[in-house]
Design a protein around this motif. Structure first.
Motif, PDB file in Angstrom:
ATOM      1  N   LYS A  47       0.812  -1.056  -0.058  1.00  0.00           N
ATOM      2  CA  LYS A  47       0.165  -0.018  -0.038  1.00  0.00           C
ATOM      3  C   LYS A  47       0.873   1.385  -0.028  1.00  0.00           C
ATOM      4  O   LYS A  47       1.721   1.361   0.865  1.00  0.00           O
ATOM      5  CB  LYS A  47      -0.989  -0.100   1.153  1.00  0.00           C
ATOM      6  CG  LYS A  47      -1.994   1.078   1.281  1.00  0.00           C
ATOM      7  CD  LYS A  47      -3.219   0.909   0.190  1.00  0.00           C
ATOM      8  CE  LYS A  47      -3.919  -0.159   0.674  1.00  0.00           C
ATOM      9  NZ  LYS A  47      -5.045  -0.259  -0.355  1.00  0.00           N
ATOM     10  N   VAL A  49       1.215   5.141   0.760  1.00  0.00           N
ATOM     11  CA  VAL A  49       0.359   6.283   1.658  1.00  0.00           C
ATOM     12  C   VAL A  49       0.557   7.566   0.623  1.00  0.00           C
ATOM     13  O   VAL A  49       1.763   7.932   0.012  1.00  0.00           O
ATOM     14  CB  VAL A  49       1.075   6.289   2.741  1.00  0.00           C
ATOM     15  CG1 VAL A  49       0.771   7.833   3.637  1.00  0.00           C
ATOM     16  CG2 VAL A  49       1.092   5.229   3.477  1.00  0.00           C
ATOM     17  N   TYR A  75      -0.231   0.032  15.073  1.00  0.00           N
ATOM     18  CA  TYR A  75       0.999   0.077  14.715  1.00  0.00           C
ATOM     19  C   TYR A  75       1.734   1.459  14.903  1.00  0.00           C
ATOM     20  O   TYR A  75       0.984   2.591  14.912  1.00  0.00           O
ATOM     21  CB  TYR A  75       1.483  -0.174  13.325  1.00  0.00           C
ATOM     22  CG  TYR A  75       0.940  -1.769  12.836  1.00  0.00           C
ATOM     23  CD1 TYR A  75       2.109  -2.626  12.766  1.00  0.00           C
ATOM     24  CD2 TYR A  75      -0.188  -2.103  12.574  1.00  0.00           C
ATOM     25  CE1 TYR A  75       1.914  -3.884  12.620  1.00  0.00           C
ATOM     26  CE2 TYR A  75      -0.542  -3.328  12.416  1.00  0.00           C
ATOM     27  CZ  TYR A  75       0.605  -4.316  12.065  1.00  0.00           C
ATOM     28  OH  TYR A  75       0.372  -5.661  11.952  1.00  0.00           O
ATOM     29  N   ALA A  93      -1.108   4.007  13.623  1.00  0.00           N
ATOM     30  CA  ALA A  93      -1.898   3.584  12.632  1.00  0.00           C
ATOM     31  C   ALA A  93      -2.598   2.342  12.598  1.00  0.00           C
ATOM     32  O   ALA A  93      -2.022   1.400  13.290  1.00  0.00           O
ATOM     33  CB  ALA A  93      -1.297   3.756  11.573  1.00  0.00           C
ATOM     34  N   ILE A  95      -3.329  -0.654  10.511  1.00  0.00           N
ATOM     35  CA  ILE A  95      -3.055  -1.277   9.185  1.00  0.00           C
ATOM     36  C   ILE A  95      -3.847  -2.653   9.107  1.00  0.00           C
ATOM     37  O   ILE A  95      -3.463  -3.607   9.928  1.00  0.00           O
ATOM     38  CB  ILE A  95      -1.456  -1.582   9.074  1.00  0.00           C
ATOM     39  CG1 ILE A  95      -0.931  -0.065   9.251  1.00  0.00           C
ATOM     40  CG2 ILE A  95      -1.002  -2.155   7.822  1.00  0.00           C
ATOM     41  CD1 ILE A  95       0.595  -0.298   9.187  1.00  0.00           C
ATOM     42  N   VAL A 102      -2.549  -6.115   1.870  1.00  0.00           N
ATOM     43  CA  VAL A 102      -2.701  -4.918   2.851  1.00  0.00           C
ATOM     44  C   VAL A 102      -3.859  -4.264   2.328  1.00  0.00           C
ATOM     45  O   VAL A 102      -3.969  -3.434   1.051  1.00  0.00           O
ATOM     46  CB  VAL A 102      -1.703  -3.800   2.699  1.00  0.00           C
ATOM     47  CG1 VAL A 102      -1.654  -2.840   3.869  1.00  0.00           C
ATOM     48  CG2 VAL A 102      -0.067  -4.758   2.910  1.00  0.00           C
ATOM     49  N   VAL A 105      -4.513   1.417   5.630  1.00  0.00           N
ATOM     50  CA  VAL A 105      -3.504   2.178   6.417  1.00  0.00           C
ATOM     51  C   VAL A 105      -4.212   3.433   6.907  1.00  0.00           C
ATOM     52  O   VAL A 105      -4.321   4.539   6.111  1.00  0.00           O
ATOM     53  CB  VAL A 105      -2.219   2.292   5.858  1.00  0.00           C
ATOM     54  CG1 VAL A 105      -1.250   3.321   6.695  1.00  0.00           C
ATOM     55  CG2 VAL A 105      -1.352   1.143   5.146  1.00  0.00           C
ATOM     56  N   VAL A 367       8.241  -0.627   6.054  1.00  0.00           N
ATOM     57  CA  VAL A 367       7.973   0.576   5.613  1.00  0.00           C
ATOM     58  C   VAL A 367       9.208   1.277   4.957  1.00  0.00           C
ATOM     59  O   VAL A 367      10.164   1.235   5.456  1.00  0.00           O
ATOM     60  CB  VAL A 367       7.466   1.646   6.673  1.00  0.00           C
ATOM     61  CG1 VAL A 367       8.426   1.525   7.957  1.00  0.00           C
ATOM     62  CG2 VAL A 367       6.920   2.682   6.455  1.00  0.00           C
ATOM     63  N   ILE A 380       3.994   0.530   2.387  1.00  0.00           N
ATOM     64  CA  ILE A 380       3.915  -0.651   3.276  1.00  0.00           C
ATOM     65  C   ILE A 380       3.794  -1.778   2.559  1.00  0.00           C
ATOM     66  O   ILE A 380       2.906  -1.959   1.810  1.00  0.00           O
ATOM     67  CB  ILE A 380       2.743  -0.333   4.091  1.00  0.00           C
ATOM     68  CG1 ILE A 380       2.486   1.147   4.866  1.00  0.00           C
ATOM     69  CG2 ILE A 380       2.383  -1.228   5.355  1.00  0.00           C
ATOM     70  CD1 ILE A 380       3.377   1.412   5.683  1.00  0.00           C
TER      71      ILE A 380
END
Length: 386
Positions: A47, A49, A75, A93, A95, A102, A105, A367, A380
């Motif tokens: 994913k 961001v 997380y 966050a 997740i 995923v 997020v 990350v 992620i």
């Protein structure tokens, strides 16, 4: 460290198969493999961001560490903003990840790290020697407080202050609660000894149910030999400590050699190191180790290794590893990001265990640090590890 704060050349993904060979000296490469290590990984999903996402009056980015909070299930992600955009800080966050990938997020909170007097950390430009360079965060499995590492600063000139690396404790709201004494050879000293600039403590992890805190330097000490090149790797120090700071053991981890030549037109040399280390649950001497390399004209090479201290030489009292015949930690490749089919391979710096899947595999979340740069991403990635 932040290799692509540099304006890097056009990135072209290059895949290079790694080799395995015995390692017995300071410039040796991979270690021999035995059957007691050898985790396997497969891609679950990824994913991206949104770049420079605005969240509660802060800019989300520079995410260089991630950990799962056992008390909340959320997380925690640390930003390596050195109080330039906003005060040095972390995020929480939710997740959502499972065997299908995923799914989301969602950031839920953010707090600045506070100094002992309750104030936020100043930017390095203030010049008072109190700035920090946040790189890694772990949630204490016993108390759910946050232990975070910052690598300080080895100045470029004698007129600038030396900022020593540290591992500090904080509450979930960022309040200072103390720090861990570091081994003497983790100190930044001037001259041709000690920690190199931007090669200090970027990697920490809890093991043995929280009884042991392991840290890794990003690169070799000056006295331990040169940094990796096209012909040789290097040895970086990995240290196990008690919760009060007693050194329980120190070992040499064999960092890979540089995977390809740099673009000859670039003024920037290759950059490589260990930005994260993660203990295996129930096995205090076994770790996943993240190696991150950037080469001008070729981009990033991201690898995850399964490594162990079993059988490795204890080196806490070895002043210099250069030319010494030591037995380093053994390691075996778990994942090369170029083999996973990702949309991009970027500046991955943090990793943590996630939930266990019905298959019995453990999820591993990683990350990337976008350095707040337009040509990088906050990514992620979720792997399934067996």
């Amino acid at each position: 460290m932040k290799p692509s704060l540099i304006r890097r050349a056009c990135v072209a993904a290059l895949v290079l198969a790694s080799t395995m060979a015995p390692a017995v000296a300071a410039q040796s490469d991979h270690t021999a493999v035995r059957s007691d290590i050898g985790a396997r990984a497969r891609l679950l999903g990824e994913k991206i961001v949104p770049h420079k996402l605005a969240f509660r009056d802060t800019t989300v980015g520079g995410l260089s560490g991630i950990d799962r909070d056992p008390c909340t299930g959320e997380y925690v992600l640390i930003s390596d903003d050195r109080s330039v955009l906003q005060p040095a800080r972390f995020y929480t966050a939710r997740i959502t990840v499972d065997g299908a990938g995923v799914h989301s997020v969602d950031f839920t909170g953010t707090h600045p790290f506070l100094q002992p007097d309750g104030s936020v950390y100043p930017p390095a430009s203030v010049g008072d020697g109190k700035a920090v360079d946040p790189e890694e965060l772990r949630v204490d499995p016993r108390t759910c407080r946050y232990w975070w590492a910052q690598e300080g600063d080895r100045p470029k000139s004698s007129s600038e202050p030396v900022i020593q690396p540290s591992i500090q404790f904080a509450t979930p709201s960022g309040a200072y609660r103390g720090q861990l004494p570091l081994p003497p050879n983790y100190e930044i000293t001037l001259g041709d000894r000690g920690i190199r600039r931007n090669k200090a403590v970027e990697a920490i992890t809890f093991g043995a149910d929280g009884r042991v805190l392991t840290s890794a330097l990003e690169g070799p000490l000056f006295q331990d030999g040169p940094e990796p090149d096209l012909e040789h790797g290097a040895l970086v120090r990995v240290t196990q400590q008690s919760r009060k700071g007693e050194v329980l053991g120190q070992f040499a981890y064999p960092l890979d050699k540089i995977f390809t030549e740099s673009d000859p037109s670039s003024p920037w040399p290759p950059d490589t190191g260990v930005p994260s280390i993660l203990a295996f649950p129930g096995d205090p001497g076994r770790y996943l180790v993240l190696e991150r390399t950037w080469v001008a004209g070729a981009g990033f090479k991201i690898r995850v290794y399964d490594a162990t201290t079993r059988g490795a030489t204890e080196v806490r009292n070895v002043d210099s590893l250069a030319g010494r015949r030591v037995v380093p930690m053994r390691k075996k490749l778990v994942a090369d990001f170029h083999d996973l089919g990702l949309s991009t391979v970027d500046n991955t710096e943090g990793m943590t265990w996630g939930p266990t899947l019905p298959s019995g595999e453990r999820t591993l979340l990683l990350v990337s640090d976008d350095n707040f740069a337009e040509d990088e991403v906050t990514q992620i990635v979720a792997l399934a590890v067996r």
